[in-house]
Design an enzyme around this catalytic site. Structure first.
Site, PDB file in Angstrom:
ATOM      1  N   GLU A 210       0.712  -1.245   0.027  1.00  0.00           N
ATOM      2  CA  GLU A 210       0.017  -0.070  -0.053  1.00  0.00           C
ATOM      3  C   GLU A 210       0.843   1.344  -0.078  1.00  0.00           C
ATOM      4  OE1 GLU A 210      -2.638  -3.225   1.911  1.00  0.00           O
ATOM      5  OE2 GLU A 210      -0.395  -2.539   2.177  1.00  0.00           O
TER       6      GLU A 210
ATOM      7  N   PHE B 245     -11.292  -6.341  14.610  1.00  0.00           N
ATOM      8  CA  PHE B 245     -10.483  -7.048  13.651  1.00  0.00           C
ATOM      9  C   PHE B 245     -10.042  -6.028  12.545  1.00  0.00           C
ATOM     10  CE2 PHE B 245      -9.354  -9.737   9.781  1.00  0.00           C
ATOM     11  CZ  PHE B 245      -7.829 -10.075  10.365  1.00  0.00           C
ATOM     12  N   GLN B 246      -8.797  -5.801  12.105  1.00  0.00           N
ATOM     13  CA  GLN B 246      -8.357  -4.693  11.274  1.00  0.00           C
ATOM     14  C   GLN B 246      -9.073  -3.375  11.311  1.00  0.00           C
ATOM     15  OE1 GLN B 246      -8.265  -6.589   7.232  1.00  0.00           O
ATOM     16  NE2 GLN B 246      -5.990  -7.278   7.720  1.00  0.00           N
TER      17      GLN B 246
ATOM     18  N   LYS C 272     -17.689  -0.813   6.019  1.00  0.00           N
ATOM     19  CA  LYS C 272     -18.017  -1.731   5.096  1.00  0.00           C
ATOM     20  C   LYS C 272     -19.607  -1.860   4.902  1.00  0.00           C
ATOM     21  CE  LYS C 272     -17.404  -6.573   4.131  1.00  0.00           C
ATOM     22  NZ  LYS C 272     -16.600  -7.942   4.339  1.00  0.00           N
TER      23      LYS C 272
ATOM     24  N   MET D 173      24.699   9.782   0.555  1.00  0.00           N
ATOM     25  CA  MET D 173      24.666  11.199   1.296  1.00  0.00           C
ATOM     26  C   MET D 173      24.998  10.758   2.701  1.00  0.00           C
ATOM     27  SD  MET D 173      24.113  14.103   0.564  1.00  0.00           S
ATOM     28  CE  MET D 173      23.123  14.467  -0.923  1.00  0.00           C
TER      29      MET D 173
END
Length: 583
Positions: free
Chosen positions: A73, A135-136, A185, A493
């Site tokens: 993602e 959940f999630q 959802k 760097m």
């Protein structure tokens, strides 16, 4: 979609009836896709998960939107960012709830710092479970509030269409930026009516576009009377699509132009008025012009610390004019004499029309002297690949016409210095946040957005490994992306700073033992892998790579390990205190 509503009438009256379509009845997921189609979204970068499966089901039969299945993602947000920078259209991201949303945070922050238009759709647990540690579940609205221009949590499906259209309006208007829409959802499964809204008006959000006439007149007078004027163009000149107006003004008035890292390509570097990039790794002559000028016109720039150096030494002799569409940017870092809030594309011509060409021959003589005596240097070597030469060769083999996307580090600065940028939206890089891992997925997004332009990702061996997994995406979609790894077997760097300021104590900056074989790694994904260890092989690799058009090419350029990037303004120094080399 519901059919148009009709009624039975005698045939003689039929031609008088005007049918009125009923609003379509869709579930929230279908409405989302329908709205995206209606506002001409053509590409989504996404990754499916449980909370957004209704959206993915709605996408199954859709052919007008290209969904790109990314592998992580964070890379999806970088890809959407690259797509937006290259095309000027908002990037779109679709991810699931919880870790799907939190994985976008770095990409959203990257876009926010550089004012990149993006709309991120995140799944969320059903509304009755929000706050229950389901959940999630993650409070992605709260997490991203500091790094988004605005965000939404949809709690009523009847507001969904309005929210979607507002999100795109906010992301793309005024000072652009990322907007997040969190979608529970149950909102995706609930039926609602699609109305086809066209006009979006937010009373509390009305960005100023026209500059104040009095301020414009003052700016024109100051420029007309200047003896050492300088135009300082930032990312706003590119994002505001003001490159034609900027070029016309600079050419007519014959005023020198310097650009920031984000402003590269906003003014053609082949024009005689160009003095190149300024700042920490800017050209000597750009930094000296900034230090010595008497009138400074800042166009869509934010006076960030990498440009200003030590503030009390920044352009100390100049009267400053600052044009920006975001009033909070004006005077934030550097006090200005003439602030102008407005769209640079509209304000620049207004100033130009009222400005008399200043007499500045002596100023140009001074600038030309700086250019002759302090050019950008390209070290020569027959045995090893010098990074500066690598960039110049890439510019040569692409005729200076590629979209160049970089990661962050030495290679980023060399790419800014040694590739000639004559076209807008041709240099894409994480300027504000400095996100390692940005380059490759952003280049992927640019390639999807501009399939007719060559895209070259210039990256380091450190940054490339942060998002290398997107090779799977590039191979799956047969993207002919060219990836040039500046492989110095270290975090370049970081190593340079440790050499210069930490007595060469290279603490955890050397990658030599852990680096993979990049050629074999590319081949394992199904990409082409090529390697060059000397200048002759570099030419051979570039020639071969440019003729491969059916899959990505990874070029492993093994460059001089201890080469440092100059000029360099040390931390805490003023622009005119730059260091030009190891000596």
């Amino acid at each position: 979609m519901a059919q148009a509503k009709t009624q039975s009438l005698d045939s003689a009256e039929t031609d008088k009836v005007q049918t009125t379509p009923e609003p379509a009845v869709l579930n929230g997921a279908e409405l989302l896709i329908r709205t995206l189609e209606d506002i001409d979204v053509d590409t989504i970068f996404g990754y499916p998960g449980g909370a957004v499966l209704p959206i993915y089901d709605a996408l199954f039969d859709v052919h007008d939107i290209n969904h790109v299945l990314i592998r992580h993602e964070q890379a999806g947000t970088h890809a959407a960012d690259g797509y937006a920078r290259a095309t000027g259209k908002p990037g779109v991201v679709l991810v699931t709830s919880g870790p799907g949303g939190t994985n976008t945070v770095t990409g959203i922050a990257t876009a926010a710092m550089d004012s990149i238009p993006m709309v991120v759709f995140t799944g969320q647990v059903p509304t009755d479970l929000i706050g229950n540690d389901a959940f999630q579940e993650a409070d992605i609205v709260g997490i991203t509030r500091p790094i988004t221009k605005h965000n939404y949590l949809v709690k009523d499906v009847n507001n969904l269409e309005q929210v979607i259209r507002e999100a795109f309006h906010v992301a793309t208007s005024g000072r652009p930026g990322p907007v997040l829409v969190d979608l529970p959802k149950d909102m995706l499964n609930t039926e609602c009516h699609y109305s086809g809204l066209k006009k979006i008006s937010i009373p509390s959000y009305k960005p100023t576009k026209e500059g104040h006439s009095t301020q414009i007149a003052k700016a024109a007078k100051l420029l007309s009377e200047a003896e050492k004027p300088l135009i300082y163009a930032g990312g706003g000149a590119v994002l505001g699509e003001a490159w034609e107006e900027l070029t016309a003004m600079a050419e007519r008035l014959n005023i020198p132009v310097t650009t920031t890292l984000m402003g590269l390509g906003g003014f053609p570097e082949s024009k005689p008025q160009s003095v190149g990039m300024l700042g920490m790794h800017g050209t000597y002559y750009a930094n000296m012009a900034m230090t010595e000028c008497d009138v400074l016109l800042a166009v869509g720039a934010r006076f960030d610390d990498r440009v200003t150096g030590r503030l009390d030494g920044f352009s100390p002799h100049s009267k400053k004019i600052h044009i920006d569409i975001d009033p909070s940017n004006i005077g934030k870092n550097v006090p200005v004499d003439i602030p102008i809030v407005g769209d640079v594309k509209k304000v620049l011509p207004a100033i130009d029309q009222q400005t008399t060409k200043p007499e500045i021959d002596d100023w140009w003589d001074t600038i030309h002297k700086w250019k002759r005596e302090h050019p950008l240097k390209v070290p020569e070597s027959e045995d090893t690949i010098k990074p500066q030469l690598m960039i110049e060769k890439i510019s040569e083999y692409t005729n200076g016409e590629a979209i160049v996307v970089t990661d962050v580090g030495q290679h980023q600065m060399w790419a800014a210095q040694h590739y000639t940028y004559n076209y807008p939206r041709s240099f894409l890089s994480s300027g504000g946040l400095g996100t390692m891992g940005y380059g490759f997925p952003a280049a992927l997004g640019a390639a999807f957005g501009c399939p007719d332009r060559p895209v070259v990702c210039i990256t380091g061996d450190g940054g490339f490994q942060m998002t290398v997994y997107e090779l799977a995406t590039a191979v799956e979609y047969e993207v002919p992306l060219k990836i040039a790894i500046m492989n110095n077997q270290c975090l370049g760097m970081v190593r340079q700073w440790q050499e210069l300021f930490f007595d060469k104590r290279y603490s955890h900056s050397i990658l030599k033992k852990g680096n993979p074989d990049f050629v074999k790694l590319a081949e394992s994904y199904g990409a082409v892998g090529l390697r060059a260890t000397n200048p002759k092989e570099m030419d051979e690799v570039l020639e071969q790579a440019m003729n491969i058009n059916d899959r990505p090419v990874v070029m492993d350029f093994q460059v001089e390990e201890h080469e440092n990037c100059y000029p360099m303004v040390p931390a805490g120094a003023a622009l005119n205190e730059m260091v030009e080399g190891d000596e």
